[in-house]
Scaffold this active site. Sequence first.
Site, PDB file in Angstrom:
ATOM      1  N   GLY A 704      -5.252  20.159   5.900  1.00 42.92           N
ATOM      2  CA  GLY A 704      -4.196  20.653   6.773  1.00 42.92           C
ATOM      3  C   GLY A 704      -4.660  21.658   7.799  1.00 42.92           C
ATOM      4  N   GLU A 740     -10.295  18.878   1.892  1.00 43.88           N
ATOM      5  CA  GLU A 740      -9.979  17.558   2.443  1.00 43.88           C
ATOM      6  C   GLU A 740      -9.513  17.647   3.892  1.00 43.88           C
ATOM      7  OE1 GLU A 740      -7.005  15.742   0.062  1.00 43.88           O
ATOM      8  OE2 GLU A 740      -8.057  16.070  -1.814  1.00 43.88           O
ATOM      9  N   CYS A 810      12.567  -0.146  23.005  1.00 47.79           N
ATOM     10  CA  CYS A 810      14.023  -0.045  23.116  1.00 47.79           C
ATOM     11  C   CYS A 810      14.578   0.852  22.015  1.00 47.79           C
ATOM     12  CB  CYS A 810      14.643  -1.442  23.057  1.00 47.79           C
ATOM     13  SG  CYS A 810      16.392  -1.438  23.475  1.00 47.79           S
ATOM     14  N   GLU A 811      14.254   2.125  22.086  1.00 42.00           N
ATOM     15  CA  GLU A 811      14.730   3.145  21.159  1.00 42.00           C
ATOM     16  C   GLU A 811      14.840   4.468  21.908  1.00 42.00           C
ATOM     17  OE1 GLU A 811      15.706   3.074  18.070  1.00 42.00           O
ATOM     18  OE2 GLU A 811      15.099   1.055  17.446  1.00 42.00           O
TER      19      GLU A 811
END
Length: 859
Positions: A704, A740, A810-811
């Site tokens: 992160g 990680e 188309c959103e």
Amino acid sequence: MSGALSQPFIVMKFGGTSVARPENWDVIARLARRHLESGKRVLIVHSALSGVSNALEALPAAAMDGRAEAAVAEIEARHREFAGQAGLSIPPALELLFERIATLAAGIALVGEASARVRAELMAHGELMASALGLAALARAGLEPTALDARDAIAARNNGEDARAYLDNTSDADPDAELQARLNSETLVLTQGFIARNARGDTVVLGRGGSDTSAAYFAAKLQAEKLEIWTDVPGLFSADPRLTSGARLLKALSYEEAQEIATMGGKVIHPRCIGPARRANIPVEVRDTFRPDLPGTRISGAPGDDRPSLKAVSVKSDIRLVVMEGAGMWRQAGFLADVFTVFKTCGVSVDLVSTSETNVTVSLDPDPGLDTNRLDHLKRELEPLCRVRIIEDAAAVSMVGYGIRRILHQLAPALEAFQDKPILLVSQAANDLNFTVVVDGPEGKALAARLHESLIGSVSQSRVFGPSWAEITGPAEAKDRRDPPWWQARRDALLDLAPGTGGLYVYDRATVASQAAAVAGLGSVSRAFYAMKANNHPELLNTIHGAGLGLECVSMGEVAHARKHVNAMKPDEILFTPNFAPREEYEAALRLGVNLTIDGLHPLTQWPELFKGADLILRVNPDRPKGHHEHVKTAGPKAKFGIALDMLPAARAAAEAAGARIVGLHAHAGSGVAEAEHWREIGTILAQAAERFDHVRLLNVGGGLGVPEMPDAPVLDLAKVERNLQTLKKAAPGFDLWMEPGRYLVAESGVLLTRVTQIKHTMSTRFIGVSTGMNSLIRPALYGARHEIVNLTRFGDAPAGMASIVGPVCESADLLGADRLMPETEEDDVILIATAGAYGQVMGSRYNLREPAGEYVLD
């Protein structure tokens, strides 16, 4: 300066950042001289040097820990450094203040405690020391200010002897004929904010943010012509610019509107300073010390526009709610009176109130003195009347504007943002200036940003709304705070690669190699595994593996991909961390001999025969959610990942029954973390949890690592991360540390190239349409992620205004970037979307049967 003048005063207040450096006082001198040369009189109210108030507030604790001399020396050094930089000798008054601080600290160390009276006197020294330097700095600039000790002019209203009377006092703000007569012959006066004196002659302070309030008191007492609040931002904005760069400067507000914005989370001015100015009908201007030519915000008796309209969306975090429930309150005359009598008796101030037949919920005003003991006392006193719950860590999202009731219908479409959010309290203000919804704390900022974008982001400039934060800071953003991104130097090659239609991801191998080498160079980390779900391009995987990192996989498909495409990949170099995967994937991982993480009890309790003789890592939910959006937070009560800390004994028992050994503990709180201390905190939680196990030898602190989303955003200091991990190693010896990093390695290496298809102007919004969208890059729609977007064809051209960059899908969510400062743009221009090397192509789809962007690696 002397010579009686009939002109009223202009009161100018300068905050800690504004007075922190000698060159800033040159700016203050220029601003004051403007007023003086126009025949005005000036009273300057100032704060302590930036950071000094915090140091003084922490000094008692340092003294009681035996660190008094070092802490005092640090404060003294801060002011000596200022003097040295300014070429000033230390004024004798400042030497005396140094001695007094040392005496107070020594006394605290001797008796082992610090009374509120002593703390107040200590805190006051910040402003007094700054005054000594400020007088000398203004004299060096050719001005002759008269010194005024604010304690001789500001009398405390509360003459008690409790902590609040010393540390959070107030004063009357009536016209002061005696003060006016005293300063009648003065044209330039320098005084302090924050401090006052009680009837016993003791120094008291006005609470944090009290310098704004002091300036308002002085303005009212002197019947000033105007109060100017000079700070490090250009004024009040329609939202916190840290939430959205589309936040608009508010050029004109009424006192009431400004009070609401300040009270409901705006931090530019202190809410308490508005009242004295309003009662004296003195206009307030909020201005930027470092950009004095910007208009700022003018606050007066009349709003800039008196039509019903929304002016701002604000969010206030760390809200505490008291929920009172019970059938006994229904039709019970006097119930609310009884309840609020309890709050009064307990000295607890209420902010928002919401009532129903069987429920009363209130939010509490911020109060540093409202500790656990006082809350417990409040709860005990309320329990004879009703059932009581206290909810911590909520957030109040407020929509502020004049005549809010008459525009509620306009808010309806935006209120869809609440449909999937648990609402804890709703309040429509009696003064018709705000509509507030209280939600879970982690939801607050993202929700406020969405509401602002829907309700205010596209409004035109007017008497109220000025330029956006992006427009104001555009020139400053051009001054790189770090090396320019790689794509600027390779612009020509990228223009040649840009596809005629659709999109193309282009990755810079050298950037990946550099980031991987930086992580591999963390001396405290024994092993690092790249989370390949971020980007699984074979060439990048080999580059990362070549730097000495393993690969973290979340599916057997990823494991197979890694084994197929990465040269000399060994099973032990793979960390497999499945989540709700089928039994077959665990079986396959055990056969291969990869490192295996278990993140739930089900595999151990239901398939124990699989794990006999196996070494396993347990994923822990540390209940410390982190990240820029709820969907990237992987810890906390709502996360589907990991085993709760209180379930670890059950996990140990299940592993022992299965014949497995727990050799490691793992936690990952979320993505986009910028605080270098985070991984030390996670490691500390894991080390404490490891005490419950016999064979744990490794602690995986997750990933992160944050990547800056804007050119001027702060960069995660990897060296500071390393120092924190070294601290962890010393506190928890005997463990190997794993990490990680995923997005950190590849995000900045990648850009998405696409071409402009159309330009559209709809009402007040300019849309720039491009030939790929959420089918290639879904992060903005899914996470609300922000990517820098530039017109690569016209890179370096002057901005022509704000625009929203949208794709062909188309959103309505096919929005790659809203409210971006863009140059004049034409069809076929190449648009570059930066920091797109992670979670881009791997999350692409063929929605609308549009092909997602392809990939290319630059050597």
